[in-house]
Design an enzyme around this catalytic site. Structure first.
Site, mmCIF file in Angstrom:
data_model
loop_
_atom_site.group_PDB
_atom_site.id
_atom_site.type_symbol
_atom_site.label_atom_id
_atom_site.label_comp_id
_atom_site.label_asym_id
_atom_site.label_seq_id
_atom_site.Cartn_x
_atom_site.Cartn_y
_atom_site.Cartn_z
ATOM 1 N N ASP A 1 36.623 46.499 34.584
ATOM 2 C CA ASP A 1 37.203 47.601 35.826
ATOM 3 C C ASP A 1 37.043 48.952 35.238
ATOM 4 O O ASP A 1 37.055 50.062 36.099
ATOM 5 C CB ASP A 1 38.125 47.113 36.614
ATOM 6 C CG ASP A 1 38.252 45.871 37.192
ATOM 7 O OD1 ASP A 1 39.268 45.334 37.554
ATOM 8 O OD2 ASP A 1 36.915 45.383 37.423
ATOM 9 N N ARG B 1 30.042 35.192 41.250
ATOM 10 C CA ARG B 1 31.537 34.923 41.564
ATOM 11 C C ARG B 1 31.687 33.496 41.829
ATOM 12 O O ARG B 1 32.312 33.257 42.824
ATOM 13 C CB ARG B 1 31.977 35.882 42.423
ATOM 14 C CG ARG B 1 31.856 37.287 42.262
ATOM 15 C CD ARG B 1 32.414 38.039 40.960
ATOM 16 N NE ARG B 1 33.726 38.432 41.105
ATOM 17 C CZ ARG B 1 34.165 39.278 41.811
ATOM 18 N NH1 ARG B 1 33.772 40.220 42.205
ATOM 19 N NH2 ARG B 1 35.684 39.458 41.839
ATOM 20 N N CYS C 1 29.115 38.982 45.251
ATOM 21 C CA CYS C 1 28.998 40.458 45.558
ATOM 22 C C CYS C 1 28.053 41.220 44.508
ATOM 23 O O CYS C 1 27.328 40.707 43.555
ATOM 24 C CB CYS C 1 30.209 41.103 45.243
ATOM 25 S SG CYS C 1 30.934 41.136 43.648
ATOM 26 N N ARG D 1 38.503 50.907 48.938
ATOM 27 C CA ARG D 1 38.910 49.297 48.585
ATOM 28 C C ARG D 1 40.145 49.572 47.552
ATOM 29 O O ARG D 1 40.969 48.572 47.719
ATOM 30 C CB ARG D 1 38.037 48.446 48.082
ATOM 31 C CG ARG D 1 36.907 47.827 49.236
ATOM 32 C CD ARG D 1 36.352 47.013 48.799
ATOM 33 N NE ARG D 1 36.885 45.798 48.120
ATOM 34 C CZ ARG D 1 36.578 45.162 47.267
ATOM 35 N NH1 ARG D 1 35.105 45.171 46.815
ATOM 36 N NH2 ARG D 1 37.126 44.044 46.383
ATOM 37 N N LYS E 1 46.363 47.632 42.987
ATOM 38 C CA LYS E 1 45.590 46.431 43.892
ATOM 39 C C LYS E 1 45.565 45.051 43.641
ATOM 40 O O LYS E 1 46.074 44.233 44.278
ATOM 41 C CB LYS E 1 44.268 47.118 43.952
ATOM 42 C CG LYS E 1 43.115 46.168 44.577
ATOM 43 C CD LYS E 1 42.109 46.816 44.907
ATOM 44 C CE LYS E 1 40.884 46.448 43.902
ATOM 45 N NZ LYS E 1 40.182 44.922 43.876
ATOM 46 N N ASN E 2 45.279 44.851 42.329
ATOM 47 C CA ASN E 2 45.091 43.644 41.767
ATOM 48 C C ASN E 2 46.327 42.727 41.521
ATOM 49 O O ASN E 2 46.318 41.586 41.118
ATOM 50 C CB ASN E 2 44.216 43.423 40.634
ATOM 51 C CG ASN E 2 42.797 43.963 41.118
ATOM 52 O OD1 ASN E 2 42.392 44.087 42.143
ATOM 53 N ND2 ASN E 2 41.922 44.284 40.299
HETATM 54 C C1 EPZ Z 1 39.699 39.777 39.061
HETATM 55 O O1 EPZ Z 1 38.548 39.274 39.892
HETATM 56 C C2 EPZ Z 1 39.778 41.240 39.631
HETATM 57 N N1 EPZ Z 1 40.038 41.357 41.047
HETATM 58 C C3 EPZ Z 1 38.612 42.221 39.316
HETATM 59 O O2 EPZ Z 1 38.610 43.320 39.843
HETATM 60 C C4 EPZ Z 1 38.438 42.120 37.824
HETATM 61 O O3 EPZ Z 1 37.521 42.627 37.401
HETATM 62 C C5 EPZ Z 1 38.433 40.561 37.186
HETATM 63 O O4 EPZ Z 1 39.546 40.002 37.803
HETATM 64 C C6 EPZ Z 1 38.301 40.559 35.752
HETATM 65 O O5 EPZ Z 1 39.223 41.156 35.405
HETATM 66 C C7 EPZ Z 1 41.109 41.090 41.712
HETATM 67 O O6 EPZ Z 1 42.087 40.880 41.009
HETATM 68 C C8 EPZ Z 1 41.138 41.077 43.108
HETATM 69 P P1 EPZ Z 1 37.631 36.400 37.051
HETATM 70 P P2 EPZ Z 1 38.221 37.728 39.531
HETATM 71 O O7 EPZ Z 1 37.769 35.239 37.806
HETATM 72 O O8 EPZ Z 1 39.379 36.899 39.614
HETATM 73 C C9 EPZ Z 1 33.405 34.206 36.207
HETATM 74 C C10 EPZ Z 1 38.203 45.458 41.074
HETATM 75 O O9 EPZ Z 1 37.300 46.095 40.710
HETATM 76 N N2 EPZ Z 1 34.031 32.971 36.842
HETATM 77 O O10 EPZ Z 1 38.304 36.794 35.945
HETATM 78 O O11 EPZ Z 1 37.245 37.281 40.729
HETATM 79 C C11 EPZ Z 1 33.208 35.219 37.360
HETATM 80 O O12 EPZ Z 1 31.840 34.900 37.870
HETATM 81 C C12 EPZ Z 1 37.899 43.954 40.759
HETATM 82 O O13 EPZ Z 1 39.345 45.568 41.099
HETATM 83 C C13 EPZ Z 1 33.326 31.722 36.786
HETATM 84 O O14 EPZ Z 1 32.222 31.740 36.127
HETATM 85 O O15 EPZ Z 1 37.497 37.723 38.075
HETATM 86 C C14 EPZ Z 1 33.264 36.529 36.186
HETATM 87 O O16 EPZ Z 1 31.852 36.456 35.535
HETATM 88 C C15 EPZ Z 1 36.308 43.727 40.417
HETATM 89 N N3 EPZ Z 1 34.064 30.796 37.454
HETATM 90 C C16 EPZ Z 1 34.228 36.103 35.195
HETATM 91 O O17 EPZ Z 1 34.362 34.739 35.183
HETATM 92 C C17 EPZ Z 1 35.087 30.892 38.182
HETATM 93 O O18 EPZ Z 1 35.631 29.891 39.009
HETATM 94 C C18 EPZ Z 1 35.625 36.823 35.556
HETATM 95 O O19 EPZ Z 1 35.945 36.180 36.738
HETATM 96 C C19 EPZ Z 1 35.785 32.011 38.192
HETATM 97 C C20 EPZ Z 1 35.204 33.251 37.479
#
Ligand code: EPZ
Length: 417
Positions: free
Chosen positions: A305, A122, A117, A396, A24-25
């Site tokens: 995850d 996020r 969410c 999802r 998915k990712n």
């Molecule tokens: C991706 O989400 C994945 N989703 C998530 O999978 C996964 O848990 C996550 O990466 C971490 O590996 C997809 O790829 C579609 P991040 P993403 O930006 O990109 C903070 C699943 O179940 N952050 O690495 O949203 C954020 O709040 C999903 O498949 C900021 O603070 O994750 C979080 O605490 C859930 N500012 C941390 O970083 C920003 O601008 C990690 O977020 C961006 C992120």
């Protein structure tokens, strides 16, 4: 109100072989990247999951021509966002991956801020800091985000945290920027590598993906490509966790075992053997769970995850386990649901402490995709019948979760509550 649920009677061992569906990712950012050229981009091995369906709908809404034939999705044509840019849907968190691609192609994007969410706020600061470094102007009134850029310039971008989505957005923008971009402290996930390989197949000049520094030399144009995505390492990890907990002998094909080392390390024990091969892995377990602790962190460490699935297993361990969640600030909603099954879990700040024992069946509610998967894993071992509601979360990221595990011998079925 969705009165559908997944009904599970615990106690079955899991045995058999399966191939996990596409990741998915990996497919979501590649679908976004397909907007970076008008030529046809095909992506093979796309899973039948709602996030992919919604992303495909979004691409169509934006004017792209999208055709799905089985597990192959092809995207061609160009997006025709209105002057104020494309308005993306708030409900689609994965629309975040459109931000970079649309800014490149349209020069302006206006989108409702994707809501937080159940696992956290996020925010988008890392995305926006990077885009501003490349010359974009961003305006955010708390509801609507507006980004403009008449051409993006390469830049050195040091990310305060290795955000997966921000790395993906910036990788897409840098591919068509003027000059060189260096992403420092960027994400190293396998899905980043998949995106970089896809962009390279489209003509991008990228090096260093999979490390903490990625260098991109912008090109004028990208062209079409035929892409294939690998198996989903989190779906494979979910099958591993369920087999470790229920006992059994399962062979999982399709995921790259090289991407799963931290997951294997967290489940391997004298009760759970994992044999790796170039095609996948074989897990054999007697169903006994050792008390142990994990800390979630960016790749290559233990993935957030897999945290709910791991916590579910530790509810049956032979002692006290601790799970520290360092990636998302609110990712223990499933602990309350597991407590309804008799789990002895206490959560303080970002750490859950669980005293293992036995669990009984109960009606529980998925609060997000992986929380739902974790509840189903626990229910496959618990005494009696459980019903996991809100299966739309699980849909999802998993093709027919019930079918997948009933094919291995679990007593699990989709029902209407
Ligand atoms: C991706 O989400 C994945 N989703 C998530 O999978 C996964 O848990 C996550 O990466 C971490 O590996 C997809 O790829 C579609 P991040 P993403 O930006 O990109 C903070 C699943 O179940 N952050 O690495 O949203 C954020 O709040 C999903 O498949 C900021 O603070 O994750 C979080 O605490 C859930 N500012 C941390 O970083 C920003 O601008 C990690 O977020 C961006 C992120």
């Amino acid at each position: 109100m969705d009165d559908r649920c997944i009904e599970i009677k615990g106690g079955s061992r899991l045995c058999g072989k399966l191939t996990v569906h596409g990741a998915k990712n990996a497919v979501l950012p590649l679908l976004a990247a397909s907007l970076l050229t008008d030529e046809e981009v095909t992506i093979d091995n796309c899973p039948y999951i709602s996030d992919v369906d919604n992303m495909a709908k979004l691409l169509c809404e934006l004017g792209a021509h999208v055709v799905r034939e089985g597990r192959r999705i092809s995207v061609s044509g160009h997006v025709t966002g209105v002057r104020t840019g494309a308005r993306l849907y708030k409900t689609m968190r994965s629309s975040m991956f459109m931000l970079g691609a649309l800014l490149c192609v349209l020069g302006e994007v206006e989108m409702p801020l994707p809501g937080g969410c159940d696992i956290g706020a996020r925010p988008l600061d890392i995305h926006l800091d990077g885009l501003r470094r490349m010359g974009a102007r961003t305006l955010c009134d708390g509801e609507i985000l507006n980004c403009r850029a008449s051409g993006l310039a390469g830049a050195k971008i040091v990310m305060r945290y290795p955000s997966v989505g921000a790395t993906e957005n910036l990788l897409m923008c840098a591919s068509l920027a003027n000059g060189e971009t260096m992403l420092v402290n960027c994400a190293r996930e396998p899905e980043i590598v998949a995106l970089a390989e896809g962009l390279r197949a489209m003509g991008a000049k990228i090096s260093g993906e999979g490390s903490s520094v990625i260098c991109i030399e912008g090109v004028k144009k990208l062209h079409g490509a035929d892409l294939h995505i690998g198996g989903d390492r989190i779906v494979a990890g979910t099958v591993l966790s369920a087999t470790a907990l229920c006992g059994g002998d399962v062979t999982v094909y399709g995921a790259d075992v090289g991407d799963m080392k931290s997951i294997f390390q967290s489940f391997r024990s004298e009760h759970c053997s994992i044999e790796e091969s170039p095609l996948g892995f074989r897990v054999r377990s007697d169903g006994q769970i050792k008390a142990r602790s994990v800390i979630t962190a960016p790749y290559p460490l233990f993935p957030t995850d897999m945290q709910p699935q791991f916590l579910a297993c530790q509810c049956f361990a032979d002692g006290v386990s601790r799970v520290r969640e360092t990636v998302f600030e609110n990712r223990f909603a499933h602990a309350k649901e597991l407590s309804k099954m008799g789990a002895n879990i206490s959560v303080h700040a970002n750490c859950a402490t669980v005293l293992g024992g036995s669990l009984h069946g109960a009606d529980v509610y998925a609060t997000d995709l992986r929380a739902g998967a974790g509840l189903c894993v626990a229910a496959m071992r618990a005494d009696g019948v459980s019903r996991v509601f809100n299966p739309h979360y699980i849909e999802r990221g998993y093709e027919d979760f019930a079918e997948l595990f009933s094919s291995l011998g679990a007593d699990i079925k989709n029902t209407v509550g």
